[in-house]
Design an enzyme around this catalytic site. Structure first.
Site, PDB file in Angstrom:
ATOM      1  N   LYS A 164       0.842  -1.217   0.000  1.00 60.43           N
ATOM      2  CA  LYS A 164       0.000   0.000   0.000  1.00 60.43           C
ATOM      3  C   LYS A 164       0.869   1.256   0.000  1.00 60.43           C
ATOM      4  O   LYS A 164       0.542   2.258  -0.628  1.00 60.43           O
ATOM      5  CB  LYS A 164      -0.930  -0.019   1.211  1.00 60.43           C
ATOM      6  CG  LYS A 164      -1.795   1.230   1.360  1.00 60.43           C
ATOM      7  CD  LYS A 164      -2.804   1.336   0.254  1.00 60.43           C
ATOM      8  CE  LYS A 164      -3.680   2.549   0.172  1.00 60.43           C
ATOM      9  NZ  LYS A 164      -3.700   3.571   1.138  1.00 60.43           N
ATOM     10  N   GLU A 171       0.876   6.906  -6.417  1.00 58.39           N
ATOM     11  CA  GLU A 171      -0.225   7.896  -6.402  1.00 58.39           C
ATOM     12  C   GLU A 171       0.347   9.326  -6.357  1.00 58.39           C
ATOM     13  O   GLU A 171      -0.111  10.199  -7.097  1.00 58.39           O
ATOM     14  CB  GLU A 171      -1.060   7.589  -5.164  1.00 58.39           C
ATOM     15  CG  GLU A 171      -2.223   8.462  -4.850  1.00 58.39           C
ATOM     16  CD  GLU A 171      -2.879   7.989  -3.527  1.00 58.39           C
ATOM     17  OE1 GLU A 171      -3.413   6.870  -3.495  1.00 58.39           O
ATOM     18  OE2 GLU A 171      -2.823   8.748  -2.540  1.00 58.39           O
TER      19      GLU A 171
HETATM   20  O1  LIG Z   1      -4.182   6.103   1.293  1.00 57.30           O
HETATM   21  C1  LIG Z   1      -4.771   7.036   0.798  1.00 57.30           C
HETATM   22  C2  LIG Z   1      -5.132   7.046  -0.636  1.00 57.30           C
HETATM   23  O2  LIG Z   1      -4.629   5.934  -1.300  1.00 57.30           O
HETATM   24  C3  LIG Z   1      -5.095   8.180   1.691  1.00 57.30           C
HETATM   25  O3  LIG Z   1      -6.020   9.059   1.144  1.00 57.30           O
HETATM   26  C4  LIG Z   1      -3.854   8.881   2.140  1.00 57.30           C
HETATM   27  O4  LIG Z   1      -4.169   9.778   3.163  1.00 57.30           O
HETATM   28  C5  LIG Z   1      -3.176   9.638   1.047  1.00 57.30           C
HETATM   29  O5  LIG Z   1      -1.864   9.943   1.408  1.00 57.30           O
HETATM   30  P1  LIG Z   1      -1.378  11.440   1.650  1.00 57.30           P
HETATM   31  O6  LIG Z   1      -2.285  11.995   2.751  1.00 57.30           O
HETATM   32  O7  LIG Z   1       0.039  11.331   2.095  1.00 57.30           O
HETATM   33  O8  LIG Z   1      -1.574  12.190   0.371  1.00 57.30           O
END
Ligand SMILES: O=C(CO)[C@H](O)[C@H](O)COP(=O)(O)O
Length: 294
Positions: A164, A171
């Site tokens: 993850k 992401e």
């Molecule tokens: O796991 C997630 C999406 O996949 C969460 O929305 C997570 O909070 C996103 O990470 P960040 O706050 O560091 O942008």
């Protein structure tokens, strides 16, 4: 199947609903009494039959540690704790060891799907022993998306959260790439309708994706993002991805740059660019801008 769910925020609350919709019995506990099914964590544990399964969906770090500690004293031999938050994978090894000493199993589950998971299902990346993962299968089946994918038993304890974490690193970089392309398109005079360019990419292109769909949603809401400030927080997963890359000597330039771009977004002015400007001025007499003007 029966399950206890600790943490009924944006993710946990929707997961409770999705599990109930699939016919499971969910006892939810949250410190917010308005959403909680029980007053105390001990009440949740009392209402479950053994082997008891408790899914923890609270913020990573101290909050998760507190719940794991409490469950360690409340649960019995043969019960299983699942950490579905965004915990660091190294915390999983610690939690598994602590619970194992009491005969309690531990599974880590990376959960992706955000606020859309209730409708679309949650992609699950799971780490732990086969027997515990097997016990949880009806729960995983109810949470995961309907299609053939969206679930993986990635390996031993920690593997789910590691997967993850890398997912979140990707992401970061994907979001940064869309954001950079969007800024460039907005900057030039030759492109009249940036939102329509983004929309056109949603079908047939190499770069179509759910994040692109969400970018179009955002532009439909606020075409030039004028209501937002260019400020982005981070919850830790990007940093851990970069740390893991350094530890394993794996080059991650795109993910690292996207993490650093978020840090830069939090500065009113750039101290390091002051130094660059000062040095250009020192060696070449290049013009600088006054801080007062900014
Ligand atoms: O796991 C997630 C999406 O996949 C969460 O929305 C997570 O909070 C996103 O990470 P960040 O706050 O560091 O942008």
């Amino acid at each position: 199947m029966q399950i206890g769910l600790v943490g009924l925020g944006k993710m946990g609350g929707n997961m409770r609903e999705r599990l109930r919709n699939a016919g499971h019995t969910v006892i939810g506990y949250d410190t917010n009494r308005e959403v909680s099914d029980v007053d105390h964590l001990s009440d949740l544990v009392d209402r479950l039959d053994g082997p008891r399964v408790v899914w923890v969906m609270v913020p990573a770090g101290a909050a998760t540690q507190l719940v794991v500690d409490q469950l360690g004293t409340l649960l019995r031999h043969g019960d299983v704790v699942v950490d579905g938050g965004n915990s660091r994978w190294t915390d999983d090894e610690k939690h598994a060891k602590e619970l194992h000493a009491r005969g309690i199993g531990f599974v880590d589950a990376g959960v992706s799907g955000g606020v859309w998971g209730l409708k679309n299902g949650y992609a699950l990346m799971v780490g732990g022993d086969e027997e515990h993962v097997e016990l949880l299968k009806p729960i995983f089946d109810a949470l995961k998306p309907d299609g053939p994918y969206g679930f993986v038993h990635a390996g031993r304890v920690g593997a789910g959260h590691f997967a993850k974490m890398v997912h979140n690193g990707i992401e970061y970089a994907m979001m940064q790439a869309y954001a950079e392309g969007w800024e460039l398109l907005e900057r030039v005079d030759s492109v009249d309708n940036v939102r329509e360019v983004f929309r056109s990419w949603q079908e047939g292109t190499v770069i179509r994706s759910w994040l692109l769909d969400l970018a179009v949603n955002a532009l439909d809401d606020d075409e030039h993002l004028e209501r937002l400030r260019g400020f982005a927080e981070d919850s830790g997963e990007g940093r851990w991805t970069v740390e893991a890359a350094v530890e394993n000597a794996v080059p991650l330039p795109a993910i690292t740059a996207s993490l650093f771009a978020r840090f830069a977004s939090r500065q009113e002015d750039s101290p390091q660019m002051k130094m660059v400007a000062a040095l250009r001025n020192q060696f070449g007499g290049h013009a600088v801008e006054s801080a007062e003007k900014a």
